[in-house]
Structures are given as structure tokens and as C-alpha cells.
Design a protein around this motif. Structure first.
Motif, PDB file in Angstrom:
ATOM      1  N   ALA A  39       4.034   3.332   8.167  1.00 56.79           N
ATOM      2  CA  ALA A  39       3.027   4.382   8.333  1.00 56.79           C
ATOM      3  C   ALA A  39       3.318   5.618   7.496  1.00 56.79           C
ATOM      4  CB  ALA A  39       2.921   4.773   9.801  1.00 56.79           C
ATOM      5  N   THR A  40       4.555   5.791   7.073  1.00 60.55           N
ATOM      6  CA  THR A  40       4.941   7.048   6.421  1.00 60.55           C
ATOM      7  C   THR A  40       5.488   6.887   5.014  1.00 60.55           C
ATOM      8  OG1 THR A  40       7.157   6.899   7.452  1.00 60.55           O
ATOM      9  CG2 THR A  40       5.444   8.130   8.636  1.00 60.55           C
ATOM     10  N   GLU A  41       5.707   5.636   4.580  1.00 60.56           N
ATOM     11  CA  GLU A  41       6.298   5.399   3.262  1.00 60.56           C
ATOM     12  C   GLU A  41       5.560   4.268   2.546  1.00 60.56           C
ATOM     13  OE1 GLU A  41      10.510   4.637   3.356  1.00 60.56           O
ATOM     14  OE2 GLU A  41      10.800   5.909   5.116  1.00 60.56           O
ATOM     15  N   GLY A  42       5.668   4.263   1.240  1.00 63.80           N
ATOM     16  CA  GLY A  42       5.266   3.110   0.448  1.00 63.80           C
ATOM     17  C   GLY A  42       3.805   2.710   0.563  1.00 63.80           C
ATOM     18  N   PHE A  43       3.581   1.392   0.517  1.00 61.89           N
ATOM     19  CA  PHE A  43       2.225   0.859   0.477  1.00 61.89           C
ATOM     20  C   PHE A  43       1.380   1.324   1.658  1.00 61.89           C
ATOM     21  CE2 PHE A  43       4.316  -3.090  -1.582  1.00 61.89           C
ATOM     22  CZ  PHE A  43       4.365  -2.463  -2.814  1.00 61.89           C
ATOM     23  N   GLY A  44       1.937   1.257   2.851  1.00 57.92           N
ATOM     24  CA  GLY A  44       1.169   1.610   4.033  1.00 57.92           C
ATOM     25  C   GLY A  44       0.705   3.051   4.011  1.00 57.92           C
ATOM     26  N   ALA A  45       1.600   3.970   3.699  1.00 56.08           N
ATOM     27  CA  ALA A  45       1.242   5.383   3.663  1.00 56.08           C
ATOM     28  C   ALA A  45       0.203   5.647   2.576  1.00 56.08           C
ATOM     29  CB  ALA A  45       2.494   6.234   3.432  1.00 56.08           C
ATOM     30  N   ARG A  46       0.339   4.983   1.440  1.00 57.44           N
ATOM     31  CA  ARG A  46      -0.623   5.181   0.345  1.00 57.44           C
ATOM     32  C   ARG A  46      -2.016   4.720   0.763  1.00 57.44           C
ATOM     33  NH1 ARG A  46       1.427   2.822  -5.301  1.00 57.44           N
ATOM     34  NH2 ARG A  46      -0.524   3.836  -5.950  1.00 57.44           N
ATOM     35  N   LEU A  47      -2.099   3.586   1.431  1.00 55.37           N
ATOM     36  CA  LEU A  47      -3.409   3.071   1.817  1.00 55.37           C
ATOM     37  C   LEU A  47      -4.023   3.900   2.940  1.00 55.37           C
ATOM     38  CD1 LEU A  47      -5.552   1.007   1.256  1.00 55.37           C
ATOM     39  CD2 LEU A  47      -4.312  -0.646   2.677  1.00 55.37           C
ATOM     40  N   LEU A  48      -3.211   4.346   3.874  1.00 49.02           N
ATOM     41  CA  LEU A  48      -3.726   5.215   4.938  1.00 49.02           C
ATOM     42  C   LEU A  48      -4.316   6.496   4.356  1.00 49.02           C
ATOM     43  CD1 LEU A  48      -0.928   4.873   7.642  1.00 49.02           C
ATOM     44  CD2 LEU A  48      -3.308   4.120   7.865  1.00 49.02           C
ATOM     45  N   ALA A  49      -3.702   7.022   3.324  1.00 44.47           N
ATOM     46  CA  ALA A  49      -4.179   8.265   2.715  1.00 44.47           C
ATOM     47  C   ALA A  49      -5.525   8.096   2.025  1.00 44.47           C
ATOM     48  CB  ALA A  49      -3.143   8.787   1.717  1.00 44.47           C
ATOM     49  N   LEU A  50      -5.927   6.858   1.758  1.00 47.43           N
ATOM     50  CA  LEU A  50      -7.187   6.585   1.070  1.00 47.43           C
ATOM     51  C   LEU A  50      -8.343   6.329   2.026  1.00 47.43           C
ATOM     52  CD1 LEU A  50      -5.644   4.264  -1.651  1.00 47.43           C
ATOM     53  CD2 LEU A  50      -6.719   6.483  -2.075  1.00 47.43           C
ATOM     54  N   GLN A  51      -8.096   6.420   3.330  1.00 45.69           N
ATOM     55  CA  GLN A  51      -9.152   6.190   4.311  1.00 45.69           C
ATOM     56  C   GLN A  51     -10.189   7.305   4.265  1.00 45.69           C
ATOM     57  OE1 GLN A  51      -7.804   6.071   8.399  1.00 45.69           O
ATOM     58  NE2 GLN A  51      -9.562   4.832   9.056  1.00 45.69           N
ATOM     59  N   GLN A  81     -14.916  -9.660  -7.351  1.00 49.06           N
ATOM     60  CA  GLN A  81     -14.886  -9.084  -5.999  1.00 49.06           C
ATOM     61  C   GLN A  81     -13.876  -7.941  -5.952  1.00 49.06           C
ATOM     62  OE1 GLN A  81     -15.945 -10.003  -2.404  1.00 49.06           O
ATOM     63  NE2 GLN A  81     -15.096  -7.944  -2.346  1.00 49.06           N
ATOM     64  N   PRO A  82     -14.298  -6.729  -5.633  1.00 51.92           N
ATOM     65  CA  PRO A  82     -13.315  -5.656  -5.407  1.00 51.92           C
ATOM     66  C   PRO A  82     -12.601  -5.884  -4.074  1.00 51.92           C
ATOM     67  CG  PRO A  82     -15.526  -4.792  -5.869  1.00 51.92           C
ATOM     68  CD  PRO A  82     -15.682  -6.238  -5.524  1.00 51.92           C
ATOM     69  N   TRP A  83     -11.383  -5.392  -3.969  1.00 50.85           N
ATOM     70  CA  TRP A  83     -10.572  -5.618  -2.770  1.00 50.85           C
ATOM     71  C   TRP A  83     -10.202  -4.293  -2.109  1.00 50.85           C
ATOM     72  CZ3 TRP A  83     -11.238 -10.577  -2.415  1.00 50.85           C
ATOM     73  CH2 TRP A  83     -11.275 -11.361  -3.569  1.00 50.85           C
ATOM     74  N   THR A  84     -11.123  -3.325  -2.142  1.00 47.67           N
ATOM     75  CA  THR A  84     -10.795  -1.977  -1.688  1.00 47.67           C
ATOM     76  C   THR A  84     -11.520  -1.546  -0.421  1.00 47.67           C
ATOM     77  OG1 THR A  84     -12.492  -1.163  -3.215  1.00 47.67           O
ATOM     78  CG2 THR A  84     -10.204  -1.139  -3.997  1.00 47.67           C
ATOM     79  N   ALA A  85     -12.537  -2.281   0.010  1.00 39.14           N
ATOM     80  CA  ALA A  85     -13.357  -1.843   1.138  1.00 39.14           C
ATOM     81  C   ALA A  85     -12.609  -1.990   2.470  1.00 39.14           C
ATOM     82  CB  ALA A  85     -14.683  -2.596   1.160  1.00 39.14           C
ATOM     83  N   THR A  86     -13.294  -1.653   3.539  1.00 35.58           N
ATOM     84  CA  THR A  86     -12.674  -1.514   4.858  1.00 35.58           C
ATOM     85  C   THR A  86     -11.972  -2.780   5.337  1.00 35.58           C
ATOM     86  OG1 THR A  86     -14.331   0.138   5.461  1.00 35.58           O
ATOM     87  CG2 THR A  86     -13.148  -0.948   7.272  1.00 35.58           C
ATOM     88  N   THR A  87     -12.666  -3.914   5.276  1.00 38.94           N
ATOM     89  CA  THR A  87     -12.077  -5.149   5.807  1.00 38.94           C
ATOM     90  C   THR A  87     -10.785  -5.493   5.097  1.00 38.94           C
ATOM     91  OG1 THR A  87     -14.246  -5.973   6.465  1.00 38.94           O
ATOM     92  CG2 THR A  87     -12.481  -7.609   6.190  1.00 38.94           C
ATOM     93  N   TRP A  88     -10.795  -5.414   3.767  1.00 40.12           N
ATOM     94  CA  TRP A  88      -9.590  -5.762   3.003  1.00 40.12           C
ATOM     95  C   TRP A  88      -8.454  -4.780   3.262  1.00 40.12           C
ATOM     96  CZ3 TRP A  88      -9.796 -10.458   1.704  1.00 40.12           C
ATOM     97  CH2 TRP A  88     -11.009 -11.051   1.351  1.00 40.12           C
ATOM     98  N   SER A  89      -8.797  -3.504   3.440  1.00 48.29           N
ATOM     99  CA  SER A  89      -7.761  -2.505   3.718  1.00 48.29           C
ATOM    100  C   SER A  89      -7.135  -2.724   5.086  1.00 48.29           C
ATOM    101  CB  SER A  89      -8.354  -1.099   3.609  1.00 48.29           C
ATOM    102  OG  SER A  89      -8.812  -0.850   2.281  1.00 48.29           O
ATOM    103  N   LEU A  90      -7.969  -3.066   6.074  1.00 48.74           N
ATOM    104  CA  LEU A  90      -7.426  -3.363   7.403  1.00 48.74           C
ATOM    105  C   LEU A  90      -6.553  -4.609   7.377  1.00 48.74           C
ATOM    106  CD1 LEU A  90     -10.500  -2.647   9.730  1.00 48.74           C
ATOM    107  CD2 LEU A  90      -8.448  -1.237   9.431  1.00 48.74           C
ATOM    108  N   VAL A  91      -6.987  -5.646   6.654  1.00 47.43           N
ATOM    109  CA  VAL A  91      -6.181  -6.862   6.546  1.00 47.43           C
ATOM    110  C   VAL A  91      -4.805  -6.529   5.988  1.00 47.43           C
ATOM    111  CG1 VAL A  91      -5.919  -9.031   5.282  1.00 47.43           C
ATOM    112  CG2 VAL A  91      -8.100  -8.486   6.386  1.00 47.43           C
ATOM    113  N   ALA A  92      -4.768  -5.728   4.925  1.00 50.25           N
ATOM    114  CA  ALA A  92      -3.485  -5.377   4.314  1.00 50.25           C
ATOM    115  C   ALA A  92      -2.598  -4.616   5.294  1.00 50.25           C
ATOM    116  CB  ALA A  92      -3.720  -4.554   3.052  1.00 50.25           C
ATOM    117  N   LEU A  93      -3.140  -3.604   5.944  1.00 50.22           N
ATOM    118  CA  LEU A  93      -2.338  -2.807   6.877  1.00 50.22           C
ATOM    119  C   LEU A  93      -1.823  -3.648   8.037  1.00 50.22           C
ATOM    120  CD1 LEU A  93      -4.521   0.430   6.902  1.00 50.22           C
ATOM    121  CD2 LEU A  93      -2.216   0.212   5.936  1.00 50.22           C
TER     122      LEU A  93
END
Length: 323
Positions: A39-51, A81-93
Motif C-alpha cells: 500500500a505504501t511502496e512500489g507498484f501498489g502505491a503507484r497504482l493507488l495514486a492513479l485512482q 486493448q488498454p489495461w488501465t481502467a478500473t477492472t484491470w487496476s483492481l485485478v492488479a491490486l
């Protein structure tokens, strides 16, 4: 500890905690502390910041910009297919192990219920839509976030085909299952069952779906024995819902471990194909990347050893060889 293991540990918290738990069997307190860092570092923190402020990512449910991109896709011939929308972001997190409380605390489930609609027929987000793969992703995401998605579960179970699996093209008239769709639904059902418990009908659906894949050795047409398609042999991460024998075999490994079952011998050819792709240093290389926009890269360039694939391949062979 081998050099490969040390290399795997020198990774983003999203992967490192899985190495600690699944490969090294470290104490729960250790891997949970690492997982909390998502939640605070790396990939997860970066993606959360893009919400987005309304709880979505990229302004859409499945496509960035929502309906606008959906209309473009309908008008063009197979745009990437872009992989940036809500469903794909939730899947990644979710797959990275983010604590669902992080998104519940900012009211993401409620915001998506209020502000996010599917590009298909403007349907409510947590009700799902007609595509069984999309519904499978949403089933798992909803269970993770504590949303009642039993309606989607019922739709998936009822949408099973006569041969035991699923096909996203059922709306277009498909009457037999596909490798791709079946694996996505199985992943969603397993994740839901592990988090919520499922029911007898859902477990039976998962059983028949697994049988559909196992009867084909995860890779061959049952009618002719021919390789289903060259892409089943690709080694890629992230999968973006695409099929490969490594992803399918990893699902079977996780399902068998959850169900307390021994490895099924019908996996043997697929496992040996995975083994043959292992490099001399014990790693697996990423040999394919799906086109399409991403927020940021989470794996190595094509041709280089992938820590994500290496963890999956290592766990698969250890499980198989220990049978």
C-alpha cells in the motif's frame, strides 16, 4: 539460499511477500509485514495514486474513458486493448496482495456502485455484465472488497456450457467452451471460494471447468490431440486474462492445494513443457508482451528473466516433483 532465491527476494513488495510465504515458508508475521508495504511502496502505491476521485481508474469500468473507448473499439478492427481502467487496476491490486481495507476505507466499493457503469448497456458495476471473463474478474474483485456479488456468481454458474466450461462468445452464439474463458472463470471461482466460501453449485461448476482443461492436458484439442494454439506455450506476465499453460497449471496447483488433492497426472505434458523452458540459471524468461497501454511496466523486457514467471514455474515444479 540460492542465487535465484536471493534475486526473487530483491523485488517489489507485491512479489516479495509471495516469495516469502509460498517459496520460503517464512513466519506469517514476516510475509504479512512485507505484504502491508504494497500500500505504501512500489507498484501498489503507484497504482493507488492513479485512482480517480470517483473511485475509478482511467475514467472507465473496462476501458479508459468508458463508453467513448468502447465505441471506438466497435468501430475499428481489433484496436489494442488498454489495461488501465478500473477492472484491470483492481485485478492488479488484488493479485499484488493489497489489503482490501485500504480501498474500503476510502469508500471505493460504494463509489464504484454509484459512479461506475459497464460500457456494455450501461449496467451497474457490481452487477456484472454479459461477458463471463469480465464477470469472473468482478466476482473476485467484489469478494476481495467485501461486496455482495452473489448475483454474478449465479450468472457464472448458470452460464456454464454443456461441456463443463465457459466461453465469452456465448452471446455471439458459441456453444462450446474455450480454454481462455474457462481459465478466467475458474480463477474467479477459486478466489471467491477461498474468501467467501462459495456453495455446492459453485464448487461443482469449478470441478467441471477443471475437468474441461485437464481432459485436454491444458493444451490440446480433445477431438484431434493437436496443440490448441501456439499462444498456449507463451510465457508472459502480466497475463491480462490471456491463457498459457503456465498460468493454467499454476491455477491447478493452487486449486489442488486448496482442495487437498494430489497432482493430476494429466498435467504431465504441460509441466514438462514448463520445465523445458527453464533456463540454466533456474529462471524463466518473458517471451511475450501483449500490446496495449499500461500505467507502468511491472515486469522485465521481453527476452529477460522474469521474477514473476520464475516464482510461478519454481512453485509448479516443486509441487509436481514432490508428488
Amino acid at each position: 539460499m540460492t542465487g535465484t532465491t536471493e534475486w526473487l527476494l530483491d523485488s517489489d513488495p507485491a512479489l516479495r511477500w509471495q516469495v516469502e510465504r509460498d517459496l520460503l515458508s517464512l513466519p506469517e508475521a514476516t510475509w504479512r509485514a512485507t505484504r502491508a508495504r504494497v500500500a505504501t511502496e512500489g507498484f501498489g502505491a503507484r497504482l493507488l495514486a492513479l485512482q480517480d476521485d470517483d473511485g475509478r481508474w482511467a475514467g472507465g469500468a473496462y476501458f479508459p474513458g468508458g463508453r467513448a473507448y468502447f465505441d471506438v473499439q466497435l468501430a475499428e478492427v481489433d484496436p489494442p486493448q488498454p489495461w488501465t481502467a478500473t477492472t484491470w487496476s483492481l485485478v492488479a491490486l488484488r493479485e499484488w496482495g493489497l489489503d482490501a481495507a485500504v480501498l474500503r476505507d476510502n469508500d471505493t466499493p460504494a463509489m464504484l456502485a454509484r459512479d461506475c457503469r459497464w460500457e456494455y448497456d450501461d449496467l451497474p458495476y457490481w452487477d456484472g455484465e454479459v461477458d463471463c471473463c469480465i464477470n469472473a474478474f468482478t466476482l473476485a474483485n467484489g469478494a476481495w472488497l467485501g461486496v455482495d456479488v452473489t448475483g454474478i456468481l449465479d450468472r457464472l454458474v448458470d452460464g456454464r456450457m454443456a461441456d463443463g466450461g465457459w466461453n465469452c462468445e456465448w452471446v455471439a452464439g458459441a456453444t462450446v467452451s474455450s480454454f481462455w474463458s474457462t481459465l478466467n472463470v475458474l480463477d474467479g471461482l477459486l478466489d471467491y471460494e477461498q474468501r467467501v466460501g462459495g456453495d455446492a453449485r459453485a464448487r461443482e461448476a469449478r470441478r467441471t471447468g477443471q475437468e474441461y482443461l485437464l481432459a485436454r492436458g491444458l493444451m490440446r484439442r480433445r477431438s484431434t490431440g493437436e496443440l490448441f494454439a501456439p499462444w498456449v506455450l507463451r510465457f508472459e506476465h502480466p497475463s491480462h486474462g490471456h491463457y498459457s499453460i503456465l498460468r493454467a497449471a499454476d491455477y491447478v496447483r493452487r486449486a489442488a492445494s486448496y482442495d487437498g488433492e494430489a497432482p493430476d497426472e494429466r498435467l504431465s505434458e504441460a509441466v514438462e513443457r514448463v520445465r523445458a523452458a527453464r533456463r540454466a540459471d533456474g529462471t524463466w524468461a518473458r517471451d511475450h508482451r501483449h500490446p496495449g497501454e499500461v500505467w507502468f511496466e511491472v515486469d522485465v523486457p521481453v527476452g529477460e528473466p522474469s521474477p514473476w514467471l520464475t516464482l510461478a514455474g519454481t512453485l509448479l515444479l516443486r509441487w509436481w516433483d514432490g508428488r
